[in-house]
Design an enzyme around this catalytic site. Structure first.
Site, PDB file in Angstrom:
ATOM      1  N   SER A  15       0.854  -1.180   0.000  1.00 34.36           N
ATOM      2  CA  SER A  15       0.000   0.000   0.000  1.00 34.36           C
ATOM      3  C   SER A  15       0.891   1.232   0.000  1.00 34.36           C
ATOM      4  O   SER A  15       1.614   1.484   0.965  1.00 34.36           O
ATOM      5  CB  SER A  15      -0.898   0.013   1.240  1.00 34.36           C
ATOM      6  OG  SER A  15      -1.563   1.255   1.302  1.00 34.36           O
ATOM      7  N   HIS A  40      -1.200  -1.186  -4.173  1.00 33.81           N
ATOM      8  CA  HIS A  40      -2.505  -0.812  -3.620  1.00 33.81           C
ATOM      9  C   HIS A  40      -2.521   0.708  -3.421  1.00 33.81           C
ATOM     10  O   HIS A  40      -1.592   1.276  -2.844  1.00 33.81           O
ATOM     11  CB  HIS A  40      -2.692  -1.545  -2.291  1.00 33.81           C
ATOM     12  CG  HIS A  40      -4.022  -1.329  -1.640  1.00 33.81           C
ATOM     13  ND1 HIS A  40      -5.175  -1.975  -2.050  1.00 33.81           N
ATOM     14  CD2 HIS A  40      -4.389  -0.554  -0.581  1.00 33.81           C
ATOM     15  CE1 HIS A  40      -6.176  -1.620  -1.270  1.00 33.81           C
ATOM     16  NE2 HIS A  40      -5.738  -0.742  -0.374  1.00 33.81           N
ATOM     17  N   ASP A  42      -4.703   3.892  -2.045  1.00 34.73           N
ATOM     18  CA  ASP A  42      -5.815   4.257  -1.154  1.00 34.73           C
ATOM     19  C   ASP A  42      -6.298   5.683  -1.399  1.00 34.73           C
ATOM     20  O   ASP A  42      -5.547   6.635  -1.216  1.00 34.73           O
ATOM     21  CB  ASP A  42      -5.351   4.155   0.305  1.00 34.73           C
ATOM     22  CG  ASP A  42      -5.171   2.717   0.749  1.00 34.73           C
ATOM     23  OD1 ASP A  42      -6.128   1.940   0.622  1.00 34.73           O
ATOM     24  OD2 ASP A  42      -4.070   2.384   1.227  1.00 34.73           O
ATOM     25  N   MET A  44      -8.928   8.497  -0.140  1.00 35.03           N
ATOM     26  CA  MET A  44      -9.766   8.873   1.008  1.00 35.03           C
ATOM     27  C   MET A  44     -10.249  10.300   0.830  1.00 35.03           C
ATOM     28  O   MET A  44      -9.479  11.166   0.410  1.00 35.03           O
ATOM     29  CB  MET A  44      -8.959   8.775   2.304  1.00 35.03           C
ATOM     30  CG  MET A  44      -8.309   7.430   2.531  1.00 35.03           C
ATOM     31  SD  MET A  44      -7.342   7.455   4.050  1.00 35.03           S
ATOM     32  CE  MET A  44      -6.605   5.816   3.999  1.00 35.03           C
ATOM     33  N   HIS A  73      -8.390   1.499  -4.128  1.00 37.94           N
ATOM     34  CA  HIS A  73      -9.335   1.272  -3.025  1.00 37.94           C
ATOM     35  C   HIS A  73     -10.001   2.612  -2.738  1.00 37.94           C
ATOM     36  O   HIS A  73      -9.388   3.513  -2.177  1.00 37.94           O
ATOM     37  CB  HIS A  73      -8.538   0.753  -1.814  1.00 37.94           C
ATOM     38  CG  HIS A  73      -9.353   0.518  -0.587  1.00 37.94           C
ATOM     39  ND1 HIS A  73      -8.781   0.281   0.647  1.00 37.94           N
ATOM     40  CD2 HIS A  73     -10.693   0.469  -0.389  1.00 37.94           C
ATOM     41  CE1 HIS A  73      -9.726   0.099   1.549  1.00 37.94           C
ATOM     42  NE2 HIS A  73     -10.900   0.211   0.958  1.00 37.94           N
ATOM     43  N   MET A  75     -12.142   4.835  -0.724  1.00 41.76           N
ATOM     44  CA  MET A  75     -12.789   5.062   0.580  1.00 41.76           C
ATOM     45  C   MET A  75     -13.435   6.435   0.521  1.00 41.76           C
ATOM     46  O   MET A  75     -13.018   7.390   1.185  1.00 41.76           O
ATOM     47  CB  MET A  75     -11.740   4.960   1.699  1.00 41.76           C
ATOM     48  CG  MET A  75     -11.291   3.523   1.943  1.00 41.76           C
ATOM     49  SD  MET A  75      -9.758   3.426   2.876  1.00 41.76           S
ATOM     50  CE  MET A  75      -8.588   3.644   1.546  1.00 41.76           C
ATOM     51  N   MET A 144     -12.035  -5.568   5.330  1.00 43.03           N
ATOM     52  CA  MET A 144     -11.163  -4.643   6.067  1.00 43.03           C
ATOM     53  C   MET A 144     -10.826  -5.260   7.419  1.00 43.03           C
ATOM     54  O   MET A 144     -11.718  -5.647   8.174  1.00 43.03           O
ATOM     55  CB  MET A 144     -11.848  -3.290   6.273  1.00 43.03           C
ATOM     56  CG  MET A 144     -11.987  -2.434   5.026  1.00 43.03           C
ATOM     57  SD  MET A 144     -10.436  -2.105   4.133  1.00 43.03           S
ATOM     58  CE  MET A 144      -9.431  -1.291   5.377  1.00 43.03           C
ATOM     59  N   ASP A 182      -6.970  -6.119   4.204  1.00 41.64           N
ATOM     60  CA  ASP A 182      -6.285  -4.820   4.196  1.00 41.64           C
ATOM     61  C   ASP A 182      -6.333  -4.230   5.596  1.00 41.64           C
ATOM     62  O   ASP A 182      -7.418  -3.982   6.126  1.00 41.64           O
ATOM     63  CB  ASP A 182      -7.018  -3.903   3.193  1.00 41.64           C
ATOM     64  CG  ASP A 182      -6.363  -2.547   3.035  1.00 41.64           C
ATOM     65  OD1 ASP A 182      -5.258  -2.338   3.563  1.00 41.64           O
ATOM     66  OD2 ASP A 182      -6.984  -1.689   2.358  1.00 41.64           O
TER      67      ASP A 182
HETATM   68  C1  DX5 Z   1      -6.350   1.768   5.531  1.00 42.88           C
HETATM   69  C2  DX5 Z   1      -5.937   1.528   4.105  1.00 42.88           C
HETATM   70  C3  DX5 Z   1      -4.845   0.535   3.990  1.00 42.88           C
HETATM   71  C4  DX5 Z   1      -3.559   0.938   4.668  1.00 42.88           C
HETATM   72  C5  DX5 Z   1      -2.966  -0.312   5.238  1.00 42.88           C
HETATM   73  O1  DX5 Z   1      -7.530   2.469   5.565  1.00 42.88           O
HETATM   74  O2  DX5 Z   1      -7.033   1.043   3.340  1.00 42.88           O
HETATM   75  O3  DX5 Z   1      -4.608   0.128   2.656  1.00 42.88           O
HETATM   76  O4  DX5 Z   1      -2.630   1.558   3.811  1.00 42.88           O
HETATM   77  O5  DX5 Z   1      -1.858   0.018   6.001  1.00 42.88           O
HETATM   78  P1  DX5 Z   1      -1.229  -1.006   7.048  1.00 42.88           P
HETATM   79  O6  DX5 Z   1      -0.816  -2.232   6.315  1.00 42.88           O
HETATM   80  O7  DX5 Z   1      -0.085  -0.249   7.622  1.00 42.88           O
HETATM   81  O8  DX5 Z   1      -2.304  -1.306   8.085  1.00 42.88           O
HETATM   82 ZN    ZN Z   2      -6.615   0.101   1.353  1.00 47.87          ZN
END
Ligand code: DX5
Ligand code: ZN
Length: 228
Positions: A15, A40, A42, A44, A73, A75, A144, A182
């Site tokens: 990620s 990956h 993310d 947000m 991903h 969010m 999750m 994840d």
């Molecule tokens: C959290 C993200 C993850 C995050 C995971 O909301 O969706 O992808 O980057 O990070 P680690 O592996 O450090 O928990």
């Molecule tokens: Zn993620």
């Protein structure tokens, strides 16, 4: 000895939320050299989750700097508004949260039509029953294993049983569907989640940290799942 070898290959995706953004190109290259299966990404929005991360311009830049598949991903609220721009910017797969859309079935179709593989994610408190009607139509479900919003959080142990129960249902209704996990994946938690039925792994802070190189971290995660 009991054979615990997983039936499908375990694919590990760093990620990039935990990467050094000032050196994002090198961080992606290190993942590629180190044997990552995908990256990956993310997204947000400060509404679906209490944090804001990265978006389209960063994805466009990353797409130009890596040949690894990029797994986006989302969010965010109203993910339906953003599928097409993210696929155009280079997403190979797009995962949306079941909690974030009223029309999950339509959205899965829209992601496929846009040219990416669709996935559906659920938060730790969302029951598996929320997936009942969509499971036959998806090839990946993201469970999750932390509450989304931040990297570096601790794995929620109760999610192991959730993965196990989901695997049992999937084996019945759509055996080709893969389970992704994840959040909080480390050399301690990767083996239990794989044994529970996950085969797509996301790891952020376990891969991008100042204790080891990206290649070393990826190697350690792989050996944690390869020893029987
Ligand atoms: C959290 C993200 C993850 C995050 C995971 O909301 O969706 O992808 O980057 O990070 P680690 O592996 O450090 O928990
Ligand atoms: Zn993620």
């Amino acid at each position: 000895m009991i054979d615990t070898t997983p039936t499908e290959p375990v694919r590990i995706g760093p990620s990039i939320l935990s990467a050094d953004f000032l050196r994002l190109g090198q961080e992606a290259a290190a993942a590629e050299r180190g044997g990552a299966d995908y990256l990956h990404f993310d997204v947000m929005d400060g509404r679906f989750v209490p944090n804001i991360s990265i978006g389209l311009p960063v994805l466009t830049a990353l797409r130009g700097g890596t040949s690894l598949p990029i797994d986006v991903h989302l969010m965010i609220v109203e993910p339906e508004r953003w599928v097409e721009p993210f696929v155009t910017a280079g997403a190979n797969s797009v995962t949306v949260h079941a909690e974030a859309t009223m029309h999950l079935h339509r959205l899965m179709r829209a992601i496929t039509d846009a040219g990416a593989e669709p996935g559906v994610a659920i938060n730790p408190a969302t029951p598996l029953t929320a997936l009942d009607e969509i499971l036959p139509f998806v090839q990946r479900v993201l469970v999750m294993t932390v509450n989304p919003g931040f990297g570096g959080q601790a794995f929620i142990p109760a999610m192991l049983d959730k993965v196990r129960r989901l695997r049992a249902t999937i084996d019945r209704v759509n055996p080709r569907c893969r389970i992704q996990v994840d959040g909080g994946i480390t050399i301690e938690t990767i083996r239990p989640v794989v044994d529970a039925g996950a085969s797509l792994i996301v790891a952020g802070s376990a891969i991008y940290n100042d204790r080891q190189s990206v290649a070393e971290a990826l190697g350690a995660l792989r050996s944690a799942v390869s020893v029987s």
